[in-house]
Design a protein around this motif. Structure first.
Motif, short mmCIF file in Angstrom:
data_model
loop_
_atom_site.label_atom_id
_atom_site.label_comp_id
_atom_site.label_asym_id
_atom_site.label_seq_id
_atom_site.Cartn_x
_atom_site.Cartn_y
_atom_site.Cartn_z
N GLU A 1 0.83 -1.20 0.00
CA GLU A 1 0.00 0.00 0.00
C GLU A 1 0.86 1.26 0.00
N LYS A 2 1.97 1.21 0.77
CA LYS A 2 2.88 2.36 0.80
C LYS A 2 3.45 2.65 -0.58
N MET A 3 3.46 1.62 -1.41
CA MET A 3 4.01 1.77 -2.76
C MET A 3 2.90 2.15 -3.73
N GLY A 4 1.68 2.19 -3.22
CA GLY A 4 0.55 2.53 -4.06
C GLY A 4 -0.15 1.34 -4.67
N ILE A 5 0.18 0.16 -4.18
CA ILE A 5 -0.48 -1.04 -4.71
C ILE A 5 -1.49 -1.52 -3.67
N ASN A 6 -2.73 -1.56 -4.07
CA ASN A 6 -3.77 -1.93 -3.13
C ASN A 6 -4.08 -3.42 -3.22
N VAL A 7 -3.87 -4.13 -2.11
CA VAL A 7 -4.22 -5.56 -2.07
C VAL A 7 -5.34 -5.71 -1.06
N PRO A 8 -6.51 -6.13 -1.49
CA PRO A 8 -7.63 -6.20 -0.55
C PRO A 8 -7.45 -7.32 0.47
N LYS A 9 -7.85 -7.02 1.71
CA LYS A 9 -7.94 -8.09 2.71
C LYS A 9 -9.33 -8.68 2.52
N ILE A 10 -9.41 -9.98 2.41
CA ILE A 10 -10.71 -10.59 2.20
C ILE A 10 -11.11 -11.31 3.48
N ASP A 11 -12.30 -11.01 3.97
CA ASP A 11 -12.74 -11.72 5.17
C ASP A 11 -13.11 -13.14 4.79
N LEU A 12 -12.61 -14.06 5.57
CA LEU A 12 -12.76 -15.46 5.19
C LEU A 12 -13.92 -16.10 5.94
N PRO A 13 -14.61 -17.01 5.27
CA PRO A 13 -15.71 -17.69 5.97
C PRO A 13 -15.15 -18.60 7.06
N LYS B 1 -13.20 -29.17 2.37
CA LYS B 1 -13.50 -27.97 1.56
C LYS B 1 -12.69 -26.80 2.08
N VAL B 2 -11.99 -26.13 1.18
CA VAL B 2 -11.30 -24.89 1.53
C VAL B 2 -12.04 -23.72 0.88
N GLY B 3 -12.47 -23.94 -0.35
CA GLY B 3 -13.25 -22.91 -1.03
C GLY B 3 -12.41 -22.01 -1.92
N ILE B 4 -13.03 -20.94 -2.40
CA ILE B 4 -12.38 -20.08 -3.40
C ILE B 4 -11.14 -19.41 -2.83
N ASN B 5 -11.20 -18.96 -1.60
CA ASN B 5 -10.03 -18.31 -1.02
C ASN B 5 -9.16 -19.35 -0.31
N ILE B 6 -7.96 -19.56 -0.84
CA ILE B 6 -7.12 -20.64 -0.30
C ILE B 6 -6.59 -20.34 1.10
N ASN B 7 -6.87 -19.14 1.63
CA ASN B 7 -6.47 -18.86 3.01
C ASN B 7 -7.46 -19.43 4.03
N SER B 8 -8.63 -19.84 3.55
CA SER B 8 -9.65 -20.34 4.48
C SER B 8 -9.17 -21.62 5.18
N VAL B 9 -9.64 -21.77 6.41
CA VAL B 9 -9.34 -22.99 7.16
C VAL B 9 -10.21 -24.11 6.60
N PRO B 10 -9.65 -25.30 6.39
CA PRO B 10 -10.47 -26.36 5.78
C PRO B 10 -11.67 -26.78 6.65
N SER B 11 -12.79 -27.02 5.97
CA SER B 11 -13.94 -27.65 6.63
C SER B 11 -13.88 -29.13 6.32
N PHE B 12 -14.19 -29.95 7.29
CA PHE B 12 -14.04 -31.39 7.10
C PHE B 12 -15.33 -32.10 7.48
#
Lengths: 103, 593
Positions: free
Chosen positions: B348-360, B398-409
Motif C-alpha cells: 500500500e505504501k508503494m501505491g499497490i492496493n491488495v484487498p484483505k478478504i474476510d474469510l468464511p 472444503k477450503v473454497g475459493i479463497n485458499i487462506n480459508s481454514v479447511p472444513s471437514f
C-alpha cells in the motif's frame, strides 16, 4: 559432528568422483561438485581466515556467495570466495591471514 | 550481444519468468551458481499453496520441474556467471571463467533475491554462527553435517523449517529462541517442530556466543521490550548457532539500473519501487521475488510470471491481458489472509492496493464416528494452502475459493484413504479410529529409520513429551516420502499422541565393568526381581573385575528405592576372592606352565 550425510529420509546424495585437495598442505577428502568451504567443513575446518584488523578467526556466514566472510587463498590467489569455488583436483587451499598476499 | 530480455537470478522468480519469455523473445538468464533453482534446490519441505502453483511439491522438485520447462525453450542460460554491475546503454557486465562479458538488454528482469540478515551479538563473527540458508546449503545441497548441536535464533518460517530439517538429518536442535512473545512462522510449521520435543522459547534472545576459535556454546536470556532481563542469563552447550532473523533484498543492481528504491520495512527494508506488474521507475527494468518484497517462493513465481508477460507485451505487442489478470488475481487471493497483513501494508505504501478478504469460518460437523478410520485435521490458522482439498477425491474437505480459508471437514464423507495426510505440507492431518479400549492412529512420518511392523515405540504429545507406549501396526510408504505410520495405543491417549519415536537409549551406565545401564537394571527389577543375588545373575552387575567396588552401593540404592526395602534389610551378596584383578600366572607353582 562433521562428515557427510549418508542416509536421509527425503534426499538421495550421490557423490561424484573423489578429488584430491590440500588444506595447509594436508590432504582433505572432497568430491567433485562440492564447494571448497563445504569440503573443509566436512573435514572439521571452520576457521577459514583471520581478519585484517583485529586478527579474529572467521568462517562463512551465508555460504551462497553474498557475505564475503569466507575469503581464502586458493591456488596462490587471495580473497577468493571459498563458498562459490568448486573443488578441483590438486587444489591448494590456505587460510587467509589479514588481506592476503598478492605476491 | 543484444537480447530482448535479460534475467538476472535463476531462482523461483527468474525461472518462472524464463518459462514465459523463453519461447516469445530472445532471452538470456544469468546466474552465479552452477545450476538454476536459487534457494529452491535446498528446500526439502513441501510447499503450501494451490495445485497450479506447485502445492505439496518439495522445493527441489519445483526447481527440477521449472528447469525441465526452461530447457524445452530456446533460452540462453549463463551459469557460474557473477554480475558485477549494470552500466549505461542497458549493459549488463558479468564475470564468467575469469573474463568480463558484456550483454545488452531491451528489457531487464532483476530477480536477485535477498541475503540473510545479521544479528550482532558478542562473538557473532565466530566460525559456527551461520545463516539459516548456509546450514541448508551444507546439509541439503552438499549432504554435509553442519554441526552436532544447534541453537536457532528466530522462529519465523525459515527458523522453524530449518529446525525440522536438522532433525531429519539426525542432529540435535537444543532450542529455538524468539525475542517476541509469539512464534513468528506458521502454526503448522511450529507444531511439526514442537512435537519432536524441540522447545521454542518466546521472549528469549541470544546474548553472546562462547568460544575462542569456534562456537562452543551460547549465553541466552529473557528479553523484555528489546531489553535483556538481568539475572536471567544462562549458558547452553551448542557447537552451531543459526541466525534466522529475516532477509534483506539485494537491491544493488536495481539501483544501478536506474530504478528508484525506497525504505519500506514491511517488505524487507530498501526495495525498488514498482507497479502492480513489477515494472520499476525505469520502464525497461522489472523486478520479482524477494528483491521486490520478502515473501514466499510461491509469490515469487507468480511475480516472475506477471513481470515476464508484461515484458512480452512491451516487446512484441502481443495481448496477454487475460492471463495477466488471472495471475494478478491469484496473487491477490494468496495475499488476502491474516499472515500477509504486513505485505499488504508495505505494498500500500508503494501505491499497490491488495484487498484483505474476510474469510468464511470453517463449517463444523457433528461428532465424528470414531469406529471407522477418518482424518483429523489440525490446521486452524488461515494460511494460503488448499492441498488437502485437492487431494481429497471424496469431497470431504472444503477450503473454497479463497485458499487462506481454514479447511472444513465432513467426516461422514471421509473414506479413510489418508491421501490428505500425505499431501499436507504442514503435516497437520492425522488418521484416527478409536474403539472401547484400543485406538489406531496414523501419523505422517519423515524420519529414518522407517518404523517396522510390531515394533514398540514411544507415543509423544504435541510438545514431544512421552505419553505411552505404542505398537506399529502398518507402515504406508509413499512416493513423496511423507510416509504414514499406523500405531495401536490405548484409546484414552488417541487425542494426545501426535508423534512417535523409538525409545531413547540414553541411560547412565551403572556398572562400568559389565556395561549395565540404569534402564536395564530397572527393567529387571520391574519384572519382579527383588533379590540382589538374583539381580547380579541376570544383569552381571558387580561381577566384573572391580568386584563391585564401583557400583554395588549404587545398585543396592536402586533396588531399595524401587522395592521400598531399606538397604540394611537387603542381602548385599558375598565378597569372593580375588578382590583385585591379578594374573592367573600368580596361582602357578614355580616352574609350572
Amino acid at each position: 559432528m562433521e562428515g557427510r550425510i549418508l542416509e536421509h529420509p527425503i534426499l538421495n546424495f550421490q557423490r561424484k568422483a573423489r578429488v584430491k585437495i590440500f588444506f595447509e598442505g594436508r590432504e582433505i577428502e572432497a568430491y567433485e561438485g562440492e564447494s571448497v568451504a563445504a569440503a573443509l567443513h566436512a573435514a572439521g575446518i571452520r576457521v577459514l581466515r583471520y581478519t585484517p584488523i583485529d586478527g579474529r578467526p572467521a568462517g562463512f556466514f551465508c555460504a551462497v556467495g553474498k557475505c564475503s566472510a569466507c575469503l581464502m587463498e586458493i591456488d596462490g590467489i587471495p580473497n577468493v570466495r571459498s563458498c562459490m569455488t568448486k573443488v578441483r583436483d590438486g587444489m591448494q587451499i590456505r587460510r587467509q591471514n589479514k588481506n592476503g598476499d598478492l605476491l | 550481444m543484444m537480447y530482448d530480455a535479460v534475467i538476472i537470478g535463476g531462482g523461483p522468480a527468474g525461472m518462472s519468468a524464463a518459462t514465459i519469455l523463453g519461447d516469445k523473445v530472445k532471452t538470456l538468464i544469468i546466474d552465479e551458481n552452477d545450476r538454476l533453482g536459487g534457494q529452491l534446490v535446498k528446500q526439502t519441505h513441501k510447499f503450501f499453496g494451490d495445485h497450479e502453483h506447485y502445492a505439496s511439491m518439495r522445493g527441489f522438485e519445483i526447481a527440477d520441474k521449472l528447469l525441465k520447462e526452461i530447457q524445452k525453450k530456446p533460452v540462453l542460460i549463463s551459469l557460474s556467471s557473477t554480475v558485477i554491475g549494470i552500466y549505461p546503454q542497458n549493459t549488463v557486465a558479468y564475470v564468467k571463467d575469469g573474463q568480463i562479458q558484456k550483454v545488452q538488454y531491451k528489457k531487464l528482469l532483476l530477480a536477485t533475491g535477498a541475503m540473510e540478515r545479521q544479528l550482532p551479538f558478542v562473538n557473532s563473527d565466530l566460525p559456527g554462527v551461520y545463516g539459516a540458508g548456509a546450514i541448508q546449503t551444507l546439509m541439503n545441497q552438499y549432504g554435509i553435517f553442519p554441526g552436532k548441536r544447534f541453537l536457532i535464533v528466530g522462529s519465523g518460517n525459515i527458523g522453524l523449517i530449518l529446525a525440522y530439517q536438522l532433525a531429519q538429518s539426525g542432529v540435535e536442535v537444543k532450542m529455538i529462541l524468539e525475542a517476541l512473545d509469539k512464534v513468528g512462522g506458521y502454526e503448522v510449521h511450529a507444531n511439526k517442530v514442537k512435537r519432536l520435543g524441540i522447545p521454542i522459547l518466546t521472549g528469549h534472545t541470544i546474548v553472546r556466543a562462547i568460544g575462542d576459535e569456534k562456537v562452543e556454546g551460547a549465553v541466552i536470556a529473557r528479553v523484555d521490550k528489546n531489553n535483556i532481563v538481568k539475572g536471567t542469563e544462562r549458558e547452553v552447550v551448542v557447537d552451531t548457532i543459526c541466525v534466522a532473523v529475516g532477509l534483506t533484498p539485494l537491491i544493488e543492481l536495481a539501483e544501478q539500473s536506474g530504478a528508484k528504491v525506497s525504505y519500506i520495512p514491511e517488505l524487507g527494508g530498501y526495495v525498488p519501487l514498482r507497479d502492480e506488474r513489477m515494472r520499476t521507475t525505469n520502464k525497461d527494468v522489472f523486478v520479482a521475488g524477494d528483491l521486490s518484497s520478502i515473501e514466499e517462493a510461491t509469490t515469487a513465481m507468480m511475480e516472475g510470471k506477471i513481470a515476464a508477460m508484461q515484458m512480452v507485451e512491451d516487446l512484441t505487442g502481443e495481448n496477454l491481458e487475460d492471463k495477466i489478470y488471472d495471475d494478478l488475481n491469484s496473487l491477490a487471493i494468496f495475499r488476502s489472509g491474516p499472515k500477509s497483513a504486513k505485505i499488504r501494508t508495505g505494498l500500500e505504501k508503494m501505491g499497490i492496493n491488495v484487498p484483505k478478504i474476510d474469510l468464511p469460518k470453517p463449517q463444523r460437523f457433528e461428532r465424528y464416528d470414531d469406529s471407522k478410520l477418518h482424518a483429523v485435521i489440525e490446521c486452524t490458522e488461515e494460511i494460503p494452502c488448499n492441498s488437502c482439498e485437492y487431494a481429497c477425491k471424496f469431497d470431504a474437505i472444503k477450503v473454497g475459493i479463497n485458499i487462506n480459508s481454514v479447511p472444513s471437514f465432513d467426516p461422514a464423507k471421509c473414506t479413510g484413504c489418508a491421501l490428505c495426510v500425505t499431501s499436507c505440507p504442514g503435516l497437520a492431518i492425522f488418521m484416527k479410529r478409536s474403539e472401547d479400549k484400543a485406538a489406531t492412529l496414523g501419523i505422517p512420518y519423515e524420519f529414518l529409520p522407517l518404523p517396522k511392523m510390531d515394533d514398540k515405540m514411544w507415543g509423544l504429545d504435541r510438545e514431544g513429551n512421552y505419553v505411552c507406549d505404542v505398537k506399529v501396526k502398518r507402515v504406508v510408504k509413499n512416493p513423496n516420502k511423507t510416509n504414514i505410520v499406523y500405531v495401536e495405543l490405548p484409546s484414552e491417549f488417541a487425542d494426545m499422541v501426535r508423534h512417535v519415536k523409538y525409545p531413547s537409549k540414553e541411560s547412565p551406565y551403572v556398572c562400568r565393568c559389565e556395561e549395565v545401564t540404569l534402564d536395564e537394571i530397572e527393567k529387571v527389577i520391574d519384572l519382579g526381581v527383588t533379590d540382589f543375588e538374583e539381580l547380579k545373575r541376570l544383569t552381571r552387575v558387580t561381577m566384573g573385575p572391580c568386584n563391585g567396588k564401583n557400583c554395588k552401593m549404587v545398585v543396592l540404592g536402586i533396588l531399595s528405592k524401587k522395592t521400598g526395602i531399606p538397604i540394611s534389610s537387603l542381602s548385599h551378596g558375598t565378597s569372593r576372592p580375588p578382590t583385585k584383578p591379578i594374573e592367573f600366572r600368580a596361582f602357578l607353582k614355580e616352574g609350572e606352565e
